[in-house]
Design a protein around this motif. Structure first.
Motif, PDB file in Angstrom:
ATOM      1  N   HIS A 108       0.857  -1.308  -0.069  1.00  0.00           N
ATOM      2  CA  HIS A 108       0.201  -0.072  -0.136  1.00  0.00           C
ATOM      3  C   HIS A 108       0.793   1.384   0.096  1.00  0.00           C
ATOM      4  CE1 HIS A 108      -3.751  -1.903   0.544  1.00  0.00           C
ATOM      5  NE2 HIS A 108      -3.516  -2.445   1.405  1.00  0.00           N
ATOM      6  N   SER A 122      -8.474   4.443   2.098  1.00  0.00           N
ATOM      7  CA  SER A 122      -8.415   3.109   1.551  1.00  0.00           C
ATOM      8  C   SER A 122      -7.119   2.276   1.865  1.00  0.00           C
ATOM      9  CB  SER A 122      -8.604   3.126   0.246  1.00  0.00           C
ATOM     10  OG  SER A 122      -7.253   3.685  -0.749  1.00  0.00           O
ATOM     11  N   ALA A 123      -5.861   2.895   1.859  1.00  0.00           N
ATOM     12  CA  ALA A 123      -4.693   2.128   2.215  1.00  0.00           C
ATOM     13  C   ALA A 123      -4.458   2.026   3.674  1.00  0.00           C
ATOM     14  CB  ALA A 123      -3.382   2.978   1.593  1.00  0.00           C
ATOM     15  N   GLU A 172      -7.818  -4.314  -4.878  1.00  0.00           N
ATOM     16  CA  GLU A 172      -7.067  -5.185  -4.098  1.00  0.00           C
ATOM     17  C   GLU A 172      -7.768  -5.828  -2.922  1.00  0.00           C
ATOM     18  OE1 GLU A 172      -3.941  -6.209  -4.654  1.00  0.00           O
ATOM     19  OE2 GLU A 172      -3.164  -6.825  -2.922  1.00  0.00           O
ATOM     20  N   ARG A 181      -7.595   8.008  -1.111  1.00  0.00           N
ATOM     21  CA  ARG A 181      -6.656   6.950  -1.295  1.00  0.00           C
ATOM     22  C   ARG A 181      -6.017   6.628  -0.165  1.00  0.00           C
ATOM     23  NH1 ARG A 181      -0.999   8.539  -4.511  1.00  0.00           N
ATOM     24  NH2 ARG A 181       0.213   6.516  -4.160  1.00  0.00           N
ATOM     25  N   ASN A 227      -4.311   4.990  -7.987  1.00  0.00           N
ATOM     26  CA  ASN A 227      -3.934   4.285  -6.635  1.00  0.00           C
ATOM     27  C   ASN A 227      -5.107   4.224  -5.928  1.00  0.00           C
ATOM     28  OD1 ASN A 227      -0.943   4.170  -6.429  1.00  0.00           O
ATOM     29  ND2 ASN A 227      -0.958   5.888  -7.440  1.00  0.00           N
ATOM     30  N   ASN A 255      -6.162   0.300  -4.793  1.00  0.00           N
ATOM     31  CA  ASN A 255      -6.525  -0.124  -3.421  1.00  0.00           C
ATOM     32  C   ASN A 255      -7.815  -0.755  -3.322  1.00  0.00           C
ATOM     33  OD1 ASN A 255      -3.905   0.983  -2.452  1.00  0.00           O
ATOM     34  ND2 ASN A 255      -4.967   3.018  -1.387  1.00  0.00           N
ATOM     35  N   CYS A 293     -12.330  -0.244   2.501  1.00  0.00           N
ATOM     36  CA  CYS A 293     -12.337  -0.371   1.276  1.00  0.00           C
ATOM     37  C   CYS A 293     -13.665  -0.784   0.573  1.00  0.00           C
ATOM     38  CB  CYS A 293     -11.217  -1.241   0.616  1.00  0.00           C
ATOM     39  SG  CYS A 293      -9.769  -0.509   0.630  1.00  0.00           S
TER      40      CYS A 293
END
Length: 680
Positions: free
Chosen positions: A13, A108-109, A169, A105, A162, A166, A116
């Protein structure tokens, strides 16, 4: 218990302000958790409604930084942060769009899978998709004020890609929406910006590599333009490490999309994929990283008059806060996993040498992960059991081999085409070379500079991935193709030196898990070929003791399996009863006292193998009172399966454990019969 774990890897991440997620400096006293009053969520979210674009931008940028402190995230989520930030992606101000994408971003990371999934549930994919399409349509028309400045539309697109990366993923729903929204062509368009903006292209390549894995729905929308863009990138020849990383990710994506390739083209593309991975592994980070660090020092001694000074002013605050790269622990199936907090795509301009070094290590790590994925089964039912253990196929019944997997590969058995490509490009030898510890010179130059310090962990991770890759190769390739007896013994001595070369066995869990799985696979092959074992009894016991203290279940499972493999080999030799006693006592200890049923079962299975036959085994079994010990253990093991099994273990695990329970009863009967036998 036979077949051993294969691993599919997940990507790191990133956050959007250039700081490691878990290394953000907090104010004095920040060790205490933020309470409702100290959480700035309400005030910052309120500022999103300001008529001033500057204030909205400031609020988004502040949120982006604050959510890196994970304890603040619930406060934002409770106040509908996702629903309120989502519309900011389509704000009239380009700067607000970029900072809003950065805030989402980071959320989410740093928030992980739950956040997410919550973001997707709150329909963040709709404005995200609209913004990404708008960015792509405006790439060529966007004004770039100065030669060395980035394209502002591409900067926005980079944040959005990005964020998309995330989400895909962590959320299968995001992947489904990616497919339905036709985002493949749009992300490929970002990938094709690599001559102008390599950072955006790398983000797009990572996203494609992630979203194409195990995504059959996407295959139908993979057209010749998509494959052509990937193949063109694969065959590019720019020497920079960023382009090496791009080519590596393109290789991984093409492997994921292999069934979309025309049949006549598959062999050629496979060879190009493996050639790309091979060239990446040829690079010697132990030499290149010190060279890059020296180049950076020379660059700072002789800066260009204007640009470098301006760039250094931007770099300094980040260097001061950055410190050593850290990782945030998470839990998966009871095992601690480390979430990588790489910031390679976010380093300010003026850190090009560090970017290159990071890209090199990321490319090599990714290459090794791709090779692992080429070797491992695609059957999810296997992974469910093998996540924490491994089992003999005869115990489990049918292995659930996948139909419809690419004709280039079959689960747990490499096709001739894949095997030939790996051998032709010397992949096993190159992987073995990467399993060595990082060179001292490289680790020293990284430790000397705060900005470079995080690369030490990256070098160690490349080593661990190489060990896991070696395990996969050993599990799927014929011993003769790997070089026969001499090569196998050489590899065994090398692995032993990694584990036993220092005064004590390394304690790093990632390394220990990787090296012990590789050692297990290698010793299994050596035993099957009747090649003499390379571990002394003392080493065997020290490895067992170190594994017993490890929290990672698979480390304990593999250590027990190694005891079983070695013991069953020694049972066929003369004068080994004393060593078999040590092995038997160690296995009984694990079978009785380990807290995990899977490990208990593996230890019992190993005992069956070690003491199944042979005079030395019979002698040792009597001395350690194996029969009464197993009789005492039997009802405890059965009760433990009844009490803990249903809620804690998967169906596959319970199936294996039930077979071990049956085999335990049979083995006790066998020992009783041997005891009554006149020859006993």
């Amino acid at each position: 218990m036979g077949k051993s774990k294969t691993t599919k890897f997940k990507r790191p991440h990133f956050n959007s302000v250039g700081l490691p997620v878990s290394a953000v400096k907090e104010d004095e006293g920040a060790e205490e958790e933020h309470d409702e009053e100290s959480c700035p969520a309400a005030e910052l979210l309120e500022k999103l409604q300001s008529p001033s674009a500057d204030i909205r931008e400031f609020a988004c940028a502040s949120i982006s930084r604050v959510v890196q402190q994970s304890q603040t995230i619930p406060g934002f989520l409770q106040r509908d942060a996702v629903r309120r930030l989502g519309p900011m992606l389509l704000d009239g101000s380009l700067a607000v769009r970029e900072t809003a994408a950065g805030a989402l971003r980071n959320l989410s990371a740093c928030g992980g899978q739950e956040v997410c999934e919550d973001m997707v549930k709150h329909d963040v994919m709709t404005p995200l998709t609209a913004l990404l399409r708008e960015c792509c349509s405006g790439f060529d028309s966007a004004a770039v004020p100065m030669k060395d400045q980035s394209n502002p539309v591409e900067d926005v697109a980079n944040e959005v890609v990005n964020l998309l990366w995330n989400l895909c993923e962590s959320s299968s729903q995001a992947v489904s929406l990616f497919n339905k929204s036709g985002l493949l062509d749009v992300v490929v368009q970002c990938l094709e910006r690599h001559p102008h903006n390599v950072e955006l292209a790398i983000s797009a390549a990572h996203c494609l590599h992630t979203v194409t894995e195990d995504n059959p729905e996407l295959l139908s929308s993979t057209n010749t333009a998509v494959l052509g863009a990937l193949e063109k990138l694969l065959l590019s020849s720019q020497p920079e490490m960023a382009h090496t990383l791009l080519r590596t990710l393109a290789a991984g994506t093409l492997w994921n999309l292999k069934t979309s390739l025309p049949a006549a083209q598959q062999a050629q593309t496979l060879n190009a994929i493996v050639a790309t991975l091979s060239l990446c592994l040829d690079l010697d980070s132990g030499v290149l990283i010190p060279d890059l660090r020296r180049a950076e020092e020379a660059h700072h001694r002789n800066p260009s008059p204007v640009t470098d000074a301006e760039q250094q002013a931007a770099v300094q605050p980040i260097e001061e806060e950055m410190g050593e790269e850290e990782e945030a622990p998470t839990k998966k199936n009871g095992k601690t996993l480390m979430v990588d907090t790489d910031v390679s795509d976010l380093l300010p301009r003026g850190k090009e040498e560090l970017r290159e070094a990071t890209a090199l290590l990321t490319a090599q790590q990714t290459s090794l992960e791709i090779i692992v994925n080429m070797c491992c089964s695609d059957d999810p039912s296997d992974d469910e059991w093998e996540e924490e253990s491994s089992s003999d196929e005869s115990d489990m019944g049918p292995d659930g081999l996948c139909d419809g997997v690419s004709n280039l590969m079959s689960p747990l058995c490499l096709s001739a085409e894949v095997q030939g490509a790996l051998i032709n490009h010397s992949i096993p030898e190159k992987v073995l070379k990467k399993t060595a510890f990082p060179r001292q010179e490289a680790t020293n130059v990284c430790r000397e500079n705060p900005s470079w310090r995080g690369l030490t962990k990256r070098m160690q991770r490349v080593q661990s991935r190489a060990l896991t890759c070696l395990h996969s190769i050993l599990s799927t390739m014929d011993a003769e193709l790997l070089g026969g007896e001499a090569a196998l013994q050489g590899a065994a001595h090398h692995l032993s030196s990694l584990v036993f070369g220092a005064e004590e066995i390394p304690k790093d869990e990632e390394f220990l898990e990787a090296v012990i799985s590789a050692m297990r696979s290698l010793l299994q092959i050596i035993a099957s070929k009747n090649i003499s074992q390379c571990m002394t009894p003392q080493q065997l016991m020290s490895l067992s003791e170190a594994a017993t203290r490890c929290d990672v279940v698979s480390v304990r499972v593999n250590a027990v399996a190694i005891l079983g493999i070695t013991g069953s080999t020694l049972a066929k030799e003369k004068g080994t009863a004393e060593t078999l006693q040590m092995i038997g006592n160690a296995l009984l200890q694990v079978a009785t006292k380990d807290s995990d049923l899977v490990v208990n079962g593996e230890a019992l299975d190993a005992l069956f193998d070690v003491f199944a036959d042979g005079e030395e085994a019979e002698t040792a079994a009597k001395i350690i009172n194996l029969l009464p010990a197993l009789k005492t253990l039997q009802p405890v093991f059965k009760a433990k399966i009844r009490k803990e099994g249903r809620g804690k273990y998967s169906r596959q695990q319970l199936c294996v454990l039930d077979n071990i329970k049956i085999n335990l009863r049979r083995f006790i009967g066998y020992l009783e019969k041997s005891k009554r036998s006149p020859t006993a």
